[in-house]
Design a protein around this motif. Structure first.
Motif, PDB file in Angstrom:
ATOM      1  N   LYS A  46     162.289  84.254  89.294  1.00 22.10           N
ATOM      2  CA  LYS A  46     162.346  85.639  89.776  1.00 22.10           C
ATOM      3  C   LYS A  46     161.962  85.723  91.250  1.00 22.10           C
ATOM      4  O   LYS A  46     162.608  86.430  92.045  1.00 22.10           O
ATOM      5  CB  LYS A  46     161.429  86.516  88.930  1.00 22.10           C
ATOM      6  N   LYS A  47     160.909  84.989  91.617  1.00 22.46           N
ATOM      7  CA  LYS A  47     160.460  85.015  93.008  1.00 22.46           C
ATOM      8  C   LYS A  47     161.494  84.366  93.925  1.00 22.46           C
ATOM      9  O   LYS A  47     161.717  84.817  95.053  1.00 22.46           O
ATOM     10  CB  LYS A  47     159.128  84.256  93.125  1.00 22.46           C
ATOM     11  N   GLN A  48     162.156  83.310  93.428  1.00 21.10           N
ATOM     12  CA  GLN A  48     163.163  82.648  94.245  1.00 21.10           C
ATOM     13  C   GLN A  48     164.357  83.555  94.501  1.00 21.10           C
ATOM     14  O   GLN A  48     164.943  83.534  95.579  1.00 21.10           O
ATOM     15  CB  GLN A  48     163.609  81.345  93.569  1.00 21.10           C
ATOM     16  N   ASP A  49     164.718  84.369  93.516  1.00 15.97           N
ATOM     17  CA  ASP A  49     165.807  85.333  93.704  1.00 15.97           C
ATOM     18  C   ASP A  49     165.470  86.293  94.845  1.00 15.97           C
ATOM     19  O   ASP A  49     166.320  86.616  95.686  1.00 15.97           O
ATOM     20  CB  ASP A  49     166.056  86.122  92.414  1.00 15.97           C
ATOM     21  N   ALA A  50     164.213  86.756  94.856  1.00 17.34           N
ATOM     22  CA  ALA A  50     163.784  87.670  95.915  1.00 17.34           C
ATOM     23  C   ALA A  50     163.785  86.963  97.265  1.00 17.34           C
ATOM     24  O   ALA A  50     164.186  87.538  98.278  1.00 17.34           O
ATOM     25  CB  ALA A  50     162.394  88.222  95.601  1.00 17.34           C
ATOM     26  N   MET A  51     163.351  85.700  97.280  1.00 16.23           N
ATOM     27  CA  MET A  51     163.335  84.927  98.524  1.00 16.23           C
ATOM     28  C   MET A  51     164.748  84.713  99.054  1.00 16.23           C
ATOM     29  O   MET A  51     164.997  84.778 100.259  1.00 16.23           O
ATOM     30  CB  MET A  51     162.654  83.577  98.287  1.00 16.23           C
ATOM     31  N   TYR A  52     165.681  84.488  98.150  1.00 17.91           N
ATOM     32  CA  TYR A  52     167.087  84.288  98.523  1.00 17.91           C
ATOM     33  C   TYR A  52     167.634  85.549  99.193  1.00 17.91           C
ATOM     34  O   TYR A  52     168.310  85.482 100.226  1.00 17.91           O
ATOM     35  CB  TYR A  52     167.900  83.946  97.282  1.00 17.91           C
ATOM     36  N   HIS A  54     165.785  87.950 100.565  1.00 13.05           N
ATOM     37  CA  HIS A  54     164.984  88.198 101.768  1.00 13.05           C
ATOM     38  C   HIS A  54     165.521  87.384 102.959  1.00 13.05           C
ATOM     39  O   HIS A  54     165.532  87.865 104.099  1.00 13.05           O
ATOM     40  CB  HIS A  54     163.531  87.826 101.480  1.00 13.05           C
ATOM     41  N   ASN A  55     165.906  86.138 102.693  1.00 10.68           N
ATOM     42  CA  ASN A  55     166.639  85.310 103.658  1.00 10.68           C
ATOM     43  C   ASN A  55     165.879  85.031 104.956  1.00 10.68           C
ATOM     44  O   ASN A  55     166.452  85.038 106.041  1.00 10.68           O
ATOM     45  CB  ASN A  55     167.995  85.956 103.979  1.00 10.68           C
ATOM     46  N   ARG A  56     164.574  84.754 104.837  1.00  6.88           N
ATOM     47  CA  ARG A  56     163.799  84.399 106.027  1.00  6.88           C
ATOM     48  C   ARG A  56     163.065  83.073 105.881  1.00  6.88           C
ATOM     49  O   ARG A  56     162.792  82.405 106.872  1.00  6.88           O
ATOM     50  CB  ARG A  56     162.791  85.507 106.372  1.00  6.88           C
ATOM     51  N   TYR A  57     162.715  82.714 104.656  1.00 12.59           N
ATOM     52  CA  TYR A  57     161.989  81.475 104.407  1.00 12.59           C
ATOM     53  C   TYR A  57     162.865  80.485 103.659  1.00 12.59           C
ATOM     54  O   TYR A  57     163.814  80.852 102.977  1.00 12.59           O
ATOM     55  CB  TYR A  57     160.733  81.735 103.566  1.00 12.59           C
ATOM     56  N   ALA A  58     162.496  79.210 103.797  1.00 12.62           N
ATOM     57  CA  ALA A  58     163.080  78.151 102.985  1.00 12.62           C
ATOM     58  C   ALA A  58     161.939  77.266 102.512  1.00 12.62           C
ATOM     59  O   ALA A  58     160.848  77.277 103.098  1.00 12.62           O
ATOM     60  CB  ALA A  58     164.091  77.336 103.787  1.00 12.62           C
ATOM     61  N   PHE A  59     162.163  76.536 101.450  1.00  6.61           N
ATOM     62  CA  PHE A  59     161.154  75.606 100.941  1.00  6.61           C
ATOM     63  C   PHE A  59     161.728  74.192 100.917  1.00  6.61           C
ATOM     64  O   PHE A  59     162.851  73.974 100.445  1.00  6.61           O
ATOM     65  CB  PHE A  59     160.712  75.994  99.527  1.00  6.61           C
ATOM     66  N   LEU A 112     168.292  69.696 105.320  1.00  8.93           N
ATOM     67  CA  LEU A 112     167.268  70.741 105.259  1.00  8.93           C
ATOM     68  C   LEU A 112     167.825  72.007 104.616  1.00  8.93           C
ATOM     69  O   LEU A 112     169.012  72.317 104.736  1.00  8.93           O
ATOM     70  CB  LEU A 112     166.757  71.056 106.669  1.00  8.93           C
ATOM     71  N   PRO A 113     166.974  72.762 103.930  1.00  6.03           N
ATOM     72  CA  PRO A 113     167.458  73.959 103.214  1.00  6.03           C
ATOM     73  C   PRO A 113     167.822  75.098 104.144  1.00  6.03           C
ATOM     74  O   PRO A 113     167.210  75.288 105.200  1.00  6.03           O
ATOM     75  CB  PRO A 113     166.256  74.336 102.340  1.00  6.03           C
ATOM     76  N   GLU A 114     168.831  75.843 103.733  1.00  2.20           N
ATOM     77  CA  GLU A 114     169.171  77.081 104.428  1.00  2.20           C
ATOM     78  C   GLU A 114     168.091  78.124 104.130  1.00  2.20           C
ATOM     79  O   GLU A 114     167.339  78.007 103.164  1.00  2.20           O
ATOM     80  CB  GLU A 114     170.518  77.603 103.932  1.00  2.20           C
ATOM     81  N   LYS A 115     168.033  79.153 104.949  1.00  2.00           N
ATOM     82  CA  LYS A 115     167.089  80.249 104.696  1.00  2.00           C
ATOM     83  C   LYS A 115     167.359  80.831 103.311  1.00  2.00           C
ATOM     84  O   LYS A 115     168.499  81.045 102.921  1.00  2.00           O
ATOM     85  CB  LYS A 115     167.218  81.321 105.773  1.00  2.00           C
ATOM     86  N   GLY A 116     166.288  81.089 102.597  1.00  2.00           N
ATOM     87  CA  GLY A 116     166.406  81.658 101.261  1.00  2.00           C
ATOM     88  C   GLY A 116     166.549  80.631 100.158  1.00  2.00           C
ATOM     89  O   GLY A 116     166.583  80.990  98.978  1.00  2.00           O
ATOM     90  N   LYS A 117     166.622  79.339 100.537  1.00  2.00           N
ATOM     91  CA  LYS A 117     166.875  78.307  99.534  1.00  2.00           C
ATOM     92  C   LYS A 117     165.766  77.258  99.467  1.00  2.00           C
ATOM     93  O   LYS A 117     164.944  77.137 100.361  1.00  2.00           O
ATOM     94  CB  LYS A 117     168.207  77.621  99.815  1.00  2.00           C
ATOM     95  N   PHE A 118     165.795  76.504  98.386  1.00  2.00           N
ATOM     96  CA  PHE A 118     164.946  75.337  98.189  1.00  2.00           C
ATOM     97  C   PHE A 118     165.781  74.079  98.385  1.00  2.00           C
ATOM     98  O   PHE A 118     166.924  74.012  97.944  1.00  2.00           O
ATOM     99  CB  PHE A 118     164.396  75.302  96.765  1.00  2.00           C
ATOM    100  N   LEU A 266     153.435  84.333 100.399  1.00  2.00           N
ATOM    101  CA  LEU A 266     154.445  84.970 101.254  1.00  2.00           C
ATOM    102  C   LEU A 266     154.595  86.425 100.821  1.00  2.00           C
ATOM    103  O   LEU A 266     155.553  86.819 100.162  1.00  2.00           O
ATOM    104  CB  LEU A 266     155.770  84.222 101.140  1.00  2.00           C
ATOM    105  N   THR A 267     153.618  87.215 101.217  1.00  2.00           N
ATOM    106  CA  THR A 267     153.538  88.598 100.732  1.00  2.00           C
ATOM    107  C   THR A 267     154.589  89.519 101.341  1.00  2.00           C
ATOM    108  O   THR A 267     154.787  90.639 100.867  1.00  2.00           O
ATOM    109  CB  THR A 267     152.135  89.177 101.022  1.00  2.00           C
ATOM    110  N   ASP A 268     155.265  89.046 102.381  1.00  2.00           N
ATOM    111  CA  ASP A 268     156.273  89.904 103.013  1.00  2.00           C
ATOM    112  C   ASP A 268     157.642  89.769 102.359  1.00  2.00           C
ATOM    113  O   ASP A 268     158.583  90.479 102.742  1.00  2.00           O
ATOM    114  CB  ASP A 268     156.385  89.591 104.510  1.00  2.00           C
ATOM    115  N   ILE A 269     157.755  88.891 101.357  1.00  2.00           N
ATOM    116  CA  ILE A 269     159.057  88.725 100.694  1.00  2.00           C
ATOM    117  C   ILE A 269     159.342  89.937  99.817  1.00  2.00           C
ATOM    118  O   ILE A 269     158.609  90.249  98.889  1.00  2.00           O
ATOM    119  CB  ILE A 269     159.091  87.452  99.833  1.00  2.00           C
ATOM    120  N   THR A 270     160.393  90.644 100.158  1.00  2.00           N
ATOM    121  CA  THR A 270     160.844  91.782  99.356  1.00  2.00           C
ATOM    122  C   THR A 270     162.365  91.746  99.288  1.00  2.00           C
ATOM    123  O   THR A 270     163.029  91.264 100.208  1.00  2.00           O
ATOM    124  CB  THR A 270     160.409  93.126  99.973  1.00  2.00           C
TER     125      THR A 270
END
Length: 291
Positions: A46-52, A54-59, A112-118, A266-270
């Protein structure tokens, strides 16, 4: 399982691998381990869907360990609830001819991962200071200036390479990639049992390689160089975790929980909000579709 403290496995200073357990002193049933992992898998998904969205972080998840330490099965189990578009696995093997025409980090930059991806590196850029330390003759294939023979590879060469790896990780970290590095700490006896299993079970025969035995003979060398690499490259922006790997179920849970706790920071992920104009006309669009 829920009482396992991730901070117990994080490298926070100089370490000696001999001080770390390869198996935790806890009694857990396989069913308990699977239930605990399942609960985290769902939250991660669920959190990864939100990160995807949000499109600012990658893991970047880096997995290192000796043969049979459980990296492949961990990837299958920990990430199986992820949306396939959100995670990519790279298994780095011996560099091919094209890769050898570039510097040793080139192929890792490409993966390396794209933004929003692992991205999961199953064996990583650390092979360049682990396998090559045990087998320095491999460096000769890189065709580096000033290195014509093994004797040309000085201690400073390895110091420089460690520094380059730290700089590589610092660079991608500063540009939004969160890095977690896991060393699967397995006992030599447990590896012996797992190699025997590959030979004794026909369905596992394909996993066995005579190369595994050759590398096993260099066990002490690998432990020495793993310890050195971890000590020289453990940083706040790219931490190492030493995971007891004799129990695969517990190891999977530790990795999953570590990722979950890091994602929680990463509390700013929405999830992005709907455009106000579209939102204001939802009823209009609904009626259009009904007709």
């Amino acid at each position: 399982m829920e009482n396992i403290n991730i901070e117990d496995f994080k490298v926070k200073g100089k370490i000696e691998l001999g001080d770390f357990l390869t198996k935790l002193p806890i009694d857990t049933e396989k069913e308990q381990e699977e239930l605990a992992l399942d609960a985290i898998q769902k939250k991660l998904s669920k959190k990864q869907d939100a990160m995807y969205a949000h499109n600012r972080y990658a893991f970047l998840i880096c997995l290192q360990g000796m043969d049979t330490s459980g990296k492949d099965s961990l990837i299958r189990e920990v990430f199986k609830e992820f949306n396939p578009r959100g995670v990519v696995v790279h298994s780095f093997k011996t560099p091919n001819a094209t890769e050898l025409e570039h510097d040793y980090l080139w192929r890792h930059y490409l993966a390396l991962p794209e933004k929003g991806k692992f991205a999961v590196f199953n064996r990583t850029h650390y092979e360049n200071v682990l396998v090559t330390r045990v087998h320095p003759e491999y460096i000769l294939f890189e065709n580096l200036p000033g290195i014509e023979k093994v004797e040309d590879i000085t201690p400073q060469f390895w110091e420089n390479r460690m520094e380059q790896i730290v700089n590589f990780e610092k660079h991608i970290s500063q540009n939004g990639t969160k890095i977690l590095k896991f060393y699967f700490h397995m006992s030599k006896e447990e590896q012996r049992k797992r190699l025997l299993k590959r030979l004794e079970n026909p369905e596992d025969n394909w996993k066995f390689s005579t190369g595994d035995l050759k590398e096993r003979d260099r066990w002490d060398d690998y432990m020495k160089y793993y310890e050195e690499a971890i000590n020289k490259t453990a940083t706040d922006f790219a931490p190492w975790y030493i995971v007891p790997a004799d129990d695969k179920g517990v190891a999977r849970y530790i990795v999953a929980k570590t990722i979950w706790e890091e994602m929680q920071k990463l509390t700013d992920i929405t999830e992005p909000e709907l455009d106000p104009k579209v939102k204001a006309n939802i009823e209009v669009y609904r009626e259009q579709l009904k007709k």
